[in-house]
Design a protein around this motif. Structure first.
Motif, PDB file in Angstrom:
ATOM      1  N   ASN A  88      -3.703   2.884  10.262  1.00 34.96           N
ATOM      2  CA  ASN A  88      -4.914   3.693  10.289  1.00 34.96           C
ATOM      3  C   ASN A  88      -4.696   5.067  10.922  1.00 34.96           C
ATOM      4  OD1 ASN A  88      -6.933   1.827   9.183  1.00 34.96           O
ATOM      5  ND2 ASN A  88      -6.525   0.594  11.000  1.00 34.96           N
ATOM      6  N   SER A  89      -3.447   5.500  10.995  1.00 37.39           N
ATOM      7  CA  SER A  89      -3.145   6.725  11.738  1.00 37.39           C
ATOM      8  C   SER A  89      -3.468   8.005  10.969  1.00 37.39           C
ATOM      9  CB  SER A  89      -1.664   6.741  12.131  1.00 37.39           C
ATOM     10  OG  SER A  89      -0.837   6.707  10.979  1.00 37.39           O
ATOM     11  N   GLY A  90      -3.625   7.933   9.658  1.00 44.44           N
ATOM     12  CA  GLY A  90      -3.893   9.130   8.871  1.00 44.44           C
ATOM     13  C   GLY A  90      -5.362   9.512   8.863  1.00 44.44           C
ATOM     14  N   ASP A  91      -5.688  10.525   8.046  1.00 40.65           N
ATOM     15  CA  ASP A  91      -7.069  11.009   7.958  1.00 40.65           C
ATOM     16  C   ASP A  91      -7.925  10.198   6.998  1.00 40.65           C
ATOM     17  OD1 ASP A  91      -6.529  13.074   9.742  1.00 40.65           O
ATOM     18  OD2 ASP A  91      -5.917  14.458   8.138  1.00 40.65           O
ATOM     19  N   GLY A  92      -7.318   9.437   6.119  1.00 46.46           N
ATOM     20  CA  GLY A  92      -8.073   8.685   5.121  1.00 46.46           C
ATOM     21  C   GLY A  92      -8.512   7.339   5.636  1.00 46.46           C
ATOM     22  N   ASP A  93      -8.452   6.347   4.770  1.00 49.36           N
ATOM     23  CA  ASP A  93      -8.932   5.011   5.105  1.00 49.36           C
ATOM     24  C   ASP A  93      -7.822   4.034   5.391  1.00 49.36           C
ATOM     25  OD1 ASP A  93     -11.809   5.475   4.705  1.00 49.36           O
ATOM     26  OD2 ASP A  93     -11.150   5.952   2.687  1.00 49.36           O
ATOM     27  N   GLY A  94      -6.664   4.562   5.702  1.00 52.67           N
ATOM     28  CA  GLY A  94      -5.550   3.702   6.064  1.00 52.67           C
ATOM     29  C   GLY A  94      -4.740   3.280   4.854  1.00 52.67           C
ATOM     30  N   SER A  95      -3.616   2.656   5.126  1.00 48.36           N
ATOM     31  CA  SER A  95      -2.741   2.190   4.047  1.00 48.36           C
ATOM     32  C   SER A  95      -2.140   0.854   4.423  1.00 48.36           C
ATOM     33  CB  SER A  95      -1.636   3.214   3.791  1.00 48.36           C
ATOM     34  OG  SER A  95      -0.833   3.395   4.945  1.00 48.36           O
ATOM     35  N   ARG A  96      -1.744   0.102   3.405  1.00 50.20           N
ATOM     36  CA  ARG A  96      -1.140  -1.217   3.604  1.00 50.20           C
ATOM     37  C   ARG A  96       0.121  -1.336   2.752  1.00 50.20           C
ATOM     38  NH1 ARG A  96      -5.204  -4.730   5.773  1.00 50.20           N
ATOM     39  NH2 ARG A  96      -7.308  -3.981   5.343  1.00 50.20           N
ATOM     40  N   GLY A 151      -6.666   1.025  -3.872  1.00 53.38           N
ATOM     41  CA  GLY A 151      -5.230   0.885  -3.984  1.00 53.38           C
ATOM     42  C   GLY A 151      -4.848  -0.581  -4.098  1.00 53.38           C
ATOM     43  N   CYS A 152      -3.598  -0.863  -3.863  1.00 53.34           N
ATOM     44  CA  CYS A 152      -3.054  -2.188  -4.165  1.00 53.34           C
ATOM     45  C   CYS A 152      -3.565  -3.335  -3.309  1.00 53.34           C
ATOM     46  CB  CYS A 152      -1.530  -2.159  -4.033  1.00 53.34           C
ATOM     47  SG  CYS A 152      -0.922  -1.908  -2.331  1.00 53.34           S
ATOM     48  N   GLU A 173      -5.580   2.459   1.162  1.00 47.84           N
ATOM     49  CA  GLU A 173      -6.705   1.541   0.989  1.00 47.84           C
ATOM     50  C   GLU A 173      -7.661   2.035  -0.095  1.00 47.84           C
ATOM     51  OE1 GLU A 173      -8.601  -1.825   3.387  1.00 47.84           O
ATOM     52  OE2 GLU A 173      -6.698  -1.273   2.524  1.00 47.84           O
ATOM     53  N   TRP A 174      -8.082   3.302   0.019  1.00 47.31           N
ATOM     54  CA  TRP A 174      -8.992   3.897  -0.956  1.00 47.31           C
ATOM     55  C   TRP A 174      -8.559   5.332  -1.250  1.00 47.31           C
ATOM     56  CZ3 TRP A 174     -12.370   1.059  -3.630  1.00 47.31           C
ATOM     57  CH2 TRP A 174     -12.750  -0.182  -3.105  1.00 47.31           C
ATOM     58  N   PRO A 175      -7.513   5.514  -2.045  1.00 49.23           N
ATOM     59  CA  PRO A 175      -7.086   6.870  -2.381  1.00 49.23           C
ATOM     60  C   PRO A 175      -8.144   7.591  -3.209  1.00 49.23           C
ATOM     61  CG  PRO A 175      -5.988   5.272  -3.784  1.00 49.23           C
ATOM     62  CD  PRO A 175      -6.711   4.485  -2.719  1.00 49.23           C
ATOM     63  N   GLN A 176      -8.252   8.900  -3.016  1.00 47.19           N
ATOM     64  CA  GLN A 176      -9.151   9.711  -3.834  1.00 47.19           C
ATOM     65  C   GLN A 176      -8.345  10.262  -5.007  1.00 47.19           C
ATOM     66  OE1 GLN A 176     -10.845  11.811  -0.153  1.00 47.19           O
ATOM     67  NE2 GLN A 176     -12.609  11.769  -1.531  1.00 47.19           N
ATOM     68  N   ILE A 177      -8.801   9.954  -6.222  1.00 49.09           N
ATOM     69  CA  ILE A 177      -8.015  10.199  -7.430  1.00 49.09           C
ATOM     70  C   ILE A 177      -8.836  11.002  -8.436  1.00 49.09           C
ATOM     71  CG2 ILE A 177      -6.842   9.057  -9.370  1.00 49.09           C
ATOM     72  CD1 ILE A 177      -6.370   6.681  -7.419  1.00 49.09           C
ATOM     73  N   ASN A 178      -8.213  11.970  -9.092  1.00 46.82           N
ATOM     74  CA  ASN A 178      -8.956  12.805 -10.044  1.00 46.82           C
ATOM     75  C   ASN A 178      -9.232  12.031 -11.335  1.00 46.82           C
ATOM     76  OD1 ASN A 178      -6.824  13.381 -12.146  1.00 46.82           O
ATOM     77  ND2 ASN A 178      -5.793  14.283 -10.374  1.00 46.82           N
TER      78      ASN A 178
END
Length: 354
Positions: A169-177, A242-243, A266-271
């Motif tokens: 959860n260290s980034g600006d978004g919703d985290g990654s797994r 995401g996955c 977790e929830w990438p923003q995609i065009n």
């Protein structure tokens, strides 16, 4: 977490030094160690008091079952209400959807401090003896307050393990797994909360019911050739799953494929051009009742999809292969089971269940 965490008293588009005014009665102790993720010497499942366990790298001790609990996110609120604990709750907050069906009466008994995130002072005014949150961002700077602020007042805090274990959860978004989330983590949350409140049998009954529903919903489905996309919110820069979060639990249970399973966010923003290029068989759409972002409701999302030049010719749009889910069903909560059921039913209805 889904992109539904909101800043205290303001909108915070992320995916969810104040005065001490609280005097607590009774013996409550919380010890924060700040590191380590393994089980403590006295895990939450032990049969005696106090209850001590590791919670997202912090050793937490709750001396006696809480009587004045505050739940800061809908997901964890619905667990507590499902465990029959409304009479031991003094506040809830941060809602994306109507309360889970069957819990309306219990929910009405508990004060809603805010539809979004309340201020730290508003939470303290309830004189809580336990504070719980579904998302790391809620109990950190920019949220209601960091966990340390409550600890300084002797108030134990609890964070859903689904939002910290195996997640960055260290980034600006919703985290990654990098490791897929499993329902077992949600089941453990139910059991830990049941142990904290001394209602272990209720916890086991709730978990057994959830497991049975997943088994029933996924039975016989082999959707290996079916692709799905999960759209939570936002029209201009949409949050797609995401996955490896809660939508991954749904997809994996049914043997389908998420078209964005190549993203560990977790929830990438995609065009929308990229979305159209992936061209999924089925669109799973968040049907939210909050109003903090654009295209929150399923109706607005569908209107956009069917009129936007980049999306209106997608096969899922042309064939109207939509599955509507609550925001909570797309977060790691007990309602993720609802997501499994509804997506399974839709795949069967669309002839895509294998």
């Amino acid at each position: 977490m889904g992109p539904d965490v909101e800043k205290a008293d303001t909108v915070h588009l992320s995916r969810p030094a104040r005065r001490s005014v609280l005097l607590l009665t009774g013996a409550l102790l919380l010890t924060a160690c700040g590191s380590g993720s393994g089980p403590s010497s006295k895990p939450a499942g032990s049969g005696d008091r106090p209850v001590t366990f590791d919670n997202c790298g912090r050793e937490v001790t709750v001396e006696t079952p809480p009587k004045r609990a505050v739940s800061l996110n809908q997901g964890i609120t619905e667990i507590l209400l499902s465990l029959g604990l409304a009479d031991r709750m003094v506040g809830t907050a941060t809602w994306t959807d109507p309360v889970l069906k069957g819990l309306e009466k219990a929910d009405a008994e508990v004060t809603r401090l805010a539809d979004n995130q309340p201020s730290f002072e508003k939470v303290l005014a309830t004189e809580p003896d336990f504070v719980a949150s579904s998302f790391t961002s809620t109990l950190s700077k920019g949220g209601v307050a960091p966990r340390e602020k409550f600890e300084e007042l002797g108030v134990p805090t609890y964070l859903s393990p689904a939002d910290c274990e195996g997640k960055d959860n260290s980034g600006d978004g919703d985290g990654s797994r990098t490791v897929p989330l499993a329902m077992e983590t949600v089941y453990r949350e139910v059991r830990e909360l049941a142990r904290i409140f001394g209602v272990e049998e209720r916890g086991e009954k709730l978990v057994a019911g959830l497991k049975s529903r997943v088994t029933k919903a996924s039975s016989g489905i082999r959707a290996g050739n079916t692709t799905v996309l999960y759209w939570f919110a936002n029209q201009e820069s949409p949050y797609m799953a995401g996955c490896c979060g809660a939508p991954g639990i749904i997809t994996n249970a049914l043997g389908a494929k998420n078209v964005f399973d190549d993203s560990t966010q977790e929830w990438p923003q995609i065009n929308w051009e990229t979305v159209a290029d992936r061209d999924p068989d089925v669109l799973v759409i968040g049907d939210l009742t909050r109003t903090s972002q654009t295209a929150e409701s399923a109706a607005k999302k569908i209107t956009f999809l069917e009129s936007n030049p980049a999306t209106k010719n997608m096969k899922a749009v042309k064939k109207k292969r939509y599955v509507l889910l609550s925001g909570q069903a797309m977060n790691p909560t007990i309602r993720t089971v609802e997501g499994v059921e509804k997506v399974a039913a839709a795949l069967r209805g669309y002839g895509l269940a294998g």
